[in-house]
Enzyme design. Sequence first.
Site, PDB file in Angstrom:
ATOM      1  N   ARG A 135      14.488  -1.948  73.003  1.00 53.99           N
ATOM      2  CA  ARG A 135      15.163  -0.645  73.047  1.00 53.99           C
ATOM      3  C   ARG A 135      16.236  -0.560  71.959  1.00 53.99           C
ATOM      4  O   ARG A 135      16.434   0.493  71.347  1.00 53.99           O
ATOM      5  CB  ARG A 135      15.787  -0.385  74.417  1.00 53.99           C
ATOM      6  CG  ARG A 135      14.768  -0.151  75.498  1.00 53.99           C
ATOM      7  CD  ARG A 135      13.946   1.126  75.239  1.00 53.99           C
ATOM      8  NE  ARG A 135      12.907   1.264  76.225  1.00 53.99           N
ATOM      9  CZ  ARG A 135      11.597   1.132  75.982  1.00 53.99           C
ATOM     10  NH1 ARG A 135      11.159   0.866  74.779  1.00 53.99           N
ATOM     11  NH2 ARG A 135      10.721   1.266  76.944  1.00 53.99           N
ATOM     12  N   GLU A 174      14.395   0.016  68.887  1.00 55.37           N
ATOM     13  CA  GLU A 174      13.947   1.397  68.894  1.00 55.37           C
ATOM     14  C   GLU A 174      15.093   2.348  68.499  1.00 55.37           C
ATOM     15  O   GLU A 174      14.890   3.299  67.734  1.00 55.37           O
ATOM     16  CB  GLU A 174      13.429   1.761  70.281  1.00 55.37           C
ATOM     17  CG  GLU A 174      12.909   3.174  70.416  1.00 55.37           C
ATOM     18  CD  GLU A 174      12.422   3.464  71.827  1.00 55.37           C
ATOM     19  OE1 GLU A 174      11.451   4.219  71.939  1.00 55.37           O
ATOM     20  OE2 GLU A 174      13.013   2.951  72.804  1.00 55.37           O
ATOM     21  N   SER A 188      30.137  -3.737  57.719  1.00 49.67           N
ATOM     22  CA  SER A 188      30.119  -5.194  57.737  1.00 49.67           C
ATOM     23  C   SER A 188      29.702  -5.725  59.104  1.00 49.67           C
ATOM     24  O   SER A 188      30.097  -5.190  60.134  1.00 49.67           O
ATOM     25  CB  SER A 188      31.502  -5.743  57.403  1.00 49.67           C
ATOM     26  OG  SER A 188      31.534  -7.148  57.523  1.00 49.67           O
TER      27      SER A 188
END
Length: 146
Positions: free
Chosen positions: A87, A90, A113
């Site tokens: 997830r 995703e 960063s």
Amino acid sequence: MNKQSMTDTIVSAKAARGLTWEAIAKDIDVSPVWLASACLGMNSAPAAIAKKVTDHLSLDDDVTAALVAFPTKVWDQAVPTDPLIYRLYEVVGVYGDTLKEVIQEKFGDGIMSAIDFSMEVDKIEDPKGDRVLLTLNGKFLPYKTW
């Protein structure tokens, strides 16, 4: 001892004692996210903190030395199959370009960063289902012209 053996040893000791990253981190005064990352081999720990971790878990000096050792940050380049990790993958796949556009509009051409960085994981209770709040806080690093 290599980082993988170190991780296996720490995770086993943590489980055997019924501890959480949150509890260990509180006891040794560090972030639980950072602690988990170091114990999973993705960051090195300063010697004093490494010693606190291994003392807390009653582990040997070879584990302390492995915690202090600089890691080689390598991870599986395949699409993750663990549902939680997938997830997050995703989210970056769907919103990565959006985040890049918005960050660059606000800051200019550059990156966030992951070295000068902190992360928090919080639980927000909600009657419709508890929520996960991830806070990623990284220094903006502009690309330079030379």
